[in-house]
Design a protein around this motif. Structure first.
Motif, short mmCIF file in Angstrom:
data_model
loop_
_atom_site.label_atom_id
_atom_site.label_comp_id
_atom_site.label_asym_id
_atom_site.label_seq_id
_atom_site.Cartn_x
_atom_site.Cartn_y
_atom_site.Cartn_z
N LEU A 35 20.62 -45.33 34.95
CA LEU A 35 19.20 -45.36 35.29
C LEU A 35 18.34 -45.07 34.05
CD1 LEU A 35 17.27 -45.73 37.72
CD2 LEU A 35 17.28 -43.27 38.00
N GLY A 36 18.81 -44.12 33.24
CA GLY A 36 18.08 -43.78 32.01
C GLY A 36 18.03 -44.97 31.06
N ALA A 37 19.15 -45.68 30.94
CA ALA A 37 19.18 -46.86 30.06
C ALA A 37 18.21 -47.92 30.57
CB ALA A 37 20.60 -47.43 30.02
N ALA A 38 18.17 -48.09 31.90
CA ALA A 38 17.26 -49.10 32.49
C ALA A 38 15.81 -48.71 32.22
CB ALA A 38 17.52 -49.22 33.98
N VAL A 39 15.49 -47.43 32.40
CA VAL A 39 14.10 -46.98 32.19
C VAL A 39 13.74 -47.10 30.70
CG1 VAL A 39 12.54 -45.01 32.37
CG2 VAL A 39 14.08 -45.52 34.24
N ALA A 40 14.71 -46.83 29.82
CA ALA A 40 14.43 -46.95 28.38
C ALA A 40 14.11 -48.41 28.02
CB ALA A 40 15.65 -46.47 27.59
N LEU A 41 14.89 -49.34 28.58
CA LEU A 41 14.61 -50.75 28.33
C LEU A 41 13.23 -51.14 28.86
CD1 LEU A 41 17.89 -52.76 29.13
CD2 LEU A 41 16.70 -52.62 26.96
N TRP A 72 11.18 -60.64 22.55
CA TRP A 72 12.49 -60.00 22.82
C TRP A 72 12.28 -58.68 23.55
CZ3 TRP A 72 15.62 -63.66 22.73
CH2 TRP A 72 15.74 -64.57 21.70
N GLY A 73 11.25 -57.94 23.15
CA GLY A 73 10.99 -56.63 23.78
C GLY A 73 10.64 -56.79 25.25
N ILE A 74 9.79 -57.77 25.54
CA ILE A 74 9.39 -57.98 26.95
C ILE A 74 10.58 -58.49 27.76
CG2 ILE A 74 7.92 -59.42 28.43
CD1 ILE A 74 5.69 -58.98 26.32
N MET A 75 11.39 -59.32 27.13
CA MET A 75 12.59 -59.79 27.84
C MET A 75 13.52 -58.60 28.15
SD MET A 75 15.55 -62.38 26.71
CE MET A 75 16.51 -61.07 26.03
N ALA A 76 13.72 -57.74 27.17
CA ALA A 76 14.57 -56.56 27.39
C ALA A 76 13.96 -55.69 28.49
CB ALA A 76 14.69 -55.76 26.10
N GLY A 77 12.64 -55.57 28.46
CA GLY A 77 11.95 -54.79 29.50
C GLY A 77 12.19 -55.35 30.88
N SER A 78 12.28 -56.68 30.99
CA SER A 78 12.51 -57.28 32.31
C SER A 78 13.89 -56.90 32.84
CB SER A 78 12.34 -58.80 32.26
OG SER A 78 13.44 -59.44 31.64
N PHE A 95 14.49 -54.79 36.29
CA PHE A 95 15.42 -55.28 37.31
C PHE A 95 16.49 -54.23 37.64
CE2 PHE A 95 19.57 -57.32 38.04
CZ PHE A 95 19.32 -57.98 39.23
N PHE A 96 17.12 -53.70 36.59
CA PHE A 96 18.21 -52.74 36.82
C PHE A 96 17.69 -51.43 37.41
CE2 PHE A 96 20.55 -55.40 33.66
CZ PHE A 96 21.56 -55.78 34.52
N MET A 97 16.48 -51.05 37.03
CA MET A 97 15.92 -49.82 37.58
C MET A 97 15.77 -49.94 39.10
SD MET A 97 12.19 -48.14 36.95
CE MET A 97 11.40 -49.31 38.04
N TRP A 98 15.16 -51.02 39.57
CA TRP A 98 14.98 -51.21 41.01
C TRP A 98 16.32 -51.29 41.73
CZ3 TRP A 98 10.85 -49.91 43.34
CH2 TRP A 98 9.60 -50.05 42.72
N PHE A 99 17.24 -52.01 41.08
CA PHE A 99 18.55 -52.18 41.71
C PHE A 99 19.26 -50.83 41.86
CE2 PHE A 99 23.08 -53.03 41.73
CZ PHE A 99 23.15 -53.94 42.78
#
Lengths: 181, 448
Positions: free
Chosen positions: B37-43, B407-413, B417-421
């Motif tokens: 979850l932390g990795a997802a929020v960091a992205l 690239w940053g916005i793509m990584a953010g997407s 996605f992973f955060m919600w999942f």
């Protein structure tokens, strides 16, 4: 402060009197349903953790009216899609791409999407309304938390003086536990 | 090669085991969960920071230059819409085909669908540049009484994606209701209260099941043509234009197959860590992964065939602009993107012909990531490389390259996605309790 009697009837209705049987096996449940339906206790509610055809066959219920909700919703969606596209095209007639103002082939896509959207939403409404009406008709029935896990249940609404006979049928069919509500 | 008929679960899996094993996944989060979850929020944070820069300094930061005005954001939009597709394939189409193996994996796929469409929906908003005018995308009569142009594929797309998001969401919620009731009856404290509200009074009565099963069947029947239509409509965003590389009748089936292909790969990517993190090895078995791998192989073959057809038609059709566009794809400045796509999507899935690969979870996980990379590049090649190599505009072609903001916005997407999942799988059953039980032998006093 107590709620007025009418509000209490809506928010805290009295439980429906009857007998609740808890079954550990599907075939025992089916046997009990068949015996109850053959006798004077055909108005029963069956609990199960999953839908089973054996239970549906024993209960012999009519097909759910939800299909009509889907059909009506789908037809309404298609009609709204047709109206939306054609009305808006002719309200401000503008030739785009050399095509007729009201050009049906591209509008079929909107009609299709609206058919699906309205069909799906009315299906949900159909499920909710039919389930709610059924619940309102049946009243407050006894329930056991195990029914959503691994047990089957049968609730037979009956007057207290008939409860003994119902208990005998349920126990005879193989109920693990029987209790009065 | 057909879907494997091996038993889907081990013999000690009973109704009670299923309920408790899945309810256990909703307990207190572990360190592994918090790390993910932390990795997802960091992205996501990286994406938000890049988006704030984009808002402040404008779309120039996205590196657009004539004739490339559709680039990474539209690529991401199509990628995420594509990811969404296998969820409905597994939950609706395989439901209609009565594929028993889908029961253990469809909830993950369905949740993935909803969150992928949510992610996709962000990109048109990011792409427009002036986000505060987002409401111009909604079909409403503006101050001049002008209505939207329903002959435009972009309007079709809006209707298709809107319908898809709504129907996928209600389909997910519908499937969840009996399962929430099952975990409600085991839960205590605030969780019990939460599940009491969200199970909306479900008790599994014969009346409830009667309406529910019929309604679920119709929802599946409605979702099936919908899923096929949505990516067809997305493909027409391109195919309706006369850009070489876009204007092809092949696009609808090509996009639908590609979408299912990428979506199945993403289901594998998500299921592998979820299965391990939540100890669901007895419910999600190698058999399920093997069937997903077969789906991946089938759709990968269709995608590979579509690539070959595109190049063949460009050569055989004799249109010099089309030929130039495809020459540019393979040997132009973006050759690396084209060959990444061909290797990841055309060649690597051929490994799935081998049972050893199909039944090896680690290999499948690695392969699924390559497929995801390949499918992102497929959309990049179709969109950016086709525009950059547009022969009508060859004297205007500027050297487009994605920027750090892209690239940053793509990584953010991905983070979004992973955060919600991850939040979903910790709060709601990630595997369908009632449908997994449906494929188990029911408890009977007398043996059949």
């Amino acid at each position: 402060m107590t709620l007025p009697r009418m509000l209490q009837g809506i928010f805290h209705p009295a439980p429906t009197p009857g007998v609740l049987g808890v079954f550990g096996h599907l075939d025992s449940t089916v046997t009990a349903i068949r015996q109850l339906k053959a006798g004077p206790y055909g108005e029963l509610t069956v609990y199960s953790p999953i839908p089973r055809h054996e239970l549906e066959d024993a209960l012999d219920q009519p097909v759910s009216p939800v299909r009509m909700w889907t059909l009506v919703g789908g037809i309404a969606g298609c009609s709204i899609g047709a109206w939306l596209t054609l009305y808006m095209s002719y309200d401000w007639p503008m030739v785009v791409g050399g095509k007729p103002v009201g050009s049906i082939p591209p509008y079929v896509i909107i009609m299709f999407e609206m058919t699906i959207l309205f069909g799906a939403l009315t299906t949900i409404l159909g499920i909710i309304f039919n389930a709610l009406f059924a619940r309102r008709r049946q009243g407050v029935l006894a329930y056991d938390d195990r029914f959503s896990n691994d047990k089957f249940g049968i609730f037979v609404p009956c007057a207290p003086d008939h409860a003994g006979a119902v208990e005998a049928v349920l126990m005879g069919a193989g109920a693990e536990e029987v209790r009065r509500a | 090669m057909t879907a494997s008929t091996a038993p889907t679960t081990t013999p000690r899996v009973t109704y009670d085991y299923v309920t408790r094993a899945i309810a256990r996944t909703l307990g207190n989060p572990t360190r592994g969960y918090f790390l993910l979850l932390g990795a997802a929020v960091a992205l996501l944070t990286v994406g938000i920071v890049c988006l704030l820069f984009l808002l402040r300094y404008g779309l120039g930061l996205a590196g657009y230059s004539h004739p490339v005005y559709w680039a990474v954001y539209i690529t991401c939009f199509v990628f995420w819409v594509g990811i969404a597709h296998s969820g409905t394939l597994i939950s609706a189409i395989l439901f209609l085909f009565r594929s028993g193996w889908r029961t253990a994996v469809y909830r993950t796929a369905e949740a993935m669908t909803v969150f992928a469409v949510m992610t996709a929906g962000l990109f048109p908003l990011i792409h427009i540049g002036r986000q505060w005018y987002f409401y111009w995308l909604i079909p409403y009569p503006n101050e001049r009484g002008l209505w939207p142009n329903f002959k435009s594929p972009l309007i079709w797309d809006e209707f298709a994606i809107g319908t898809y998001f709504t129907v996928s969401t209600v389909f997910l919620i519908m499937g969840l209701i009996p399962d929430i009731a099952a975990v409600r009856d085991l839960a205590t404290g605030w969780r019990r209260k939460l599940y009491q509200v969200t199970s909306i009074g479900w008790r599994g009565t014969n009346e409830q099941w009667r309406h529910y099963t019929r309604g679920y069947l119709y929802l599946a029947a409605l979702a099936t043509p919908l899923v096929l239509s949505v990516h067809s409509v997305v493909s027409w965003d391109f195919a309706m234009a006369i850009v070489p590389g876009w204007h092809a009748t092949l696009f609808a089936p090509y996009f639908v197959a590609g979408a299912i292909y990428s979506g199945v790969a993403m289901v594998i990517t998500l299921l592998v860590p979820i299965r391990r993190l939540f100890h669901l090895e007895e419910l999600i078995t190698v058999h399920h992964f093997e069937n997903l791998a077969k789906l991946c192989l089938l759709t990968g073959m269709i995608v590979g065939y579509a690539y070959a057809t595109e190049y063949f038609v460009a050569w055989f059709g004799g249109n010099p602009n089309e030929r130039a566009a495809f020459w540019n794809r393979a040997f132009g400045p973006f050759w690396w993107a084209s060959w990444t796509m061909i290797i990841c999507n055309g060649f690597l899935p051929q490994l799935l012909w081998f049972k050893k690969i199909r039944t090896n979870i680690t290999s499948l996980f690695v392969l699924s990531i390559f497929v995801n990379i390949g499918m992102w590049f497929e959309r990049f090649v179709i969109i950016v490389v086709s525009l950059a190599g547009e022969p009508f505009d060859k004297f205007n072609n500027a050297g487009y390259n994605p920027t750090w903001a892209d690239w940053g916005i793509m990584a953010g997407s991905f983070g979004w996605f992973f955060m919600w999942f991850l939040l979903f799988v910790k709060n709601f059953p990630a595997v369908s309790i009632s449908e997994v039980k449906e494929v188990l032998p029911p408890p009977k006093r007398r043996a059949a």
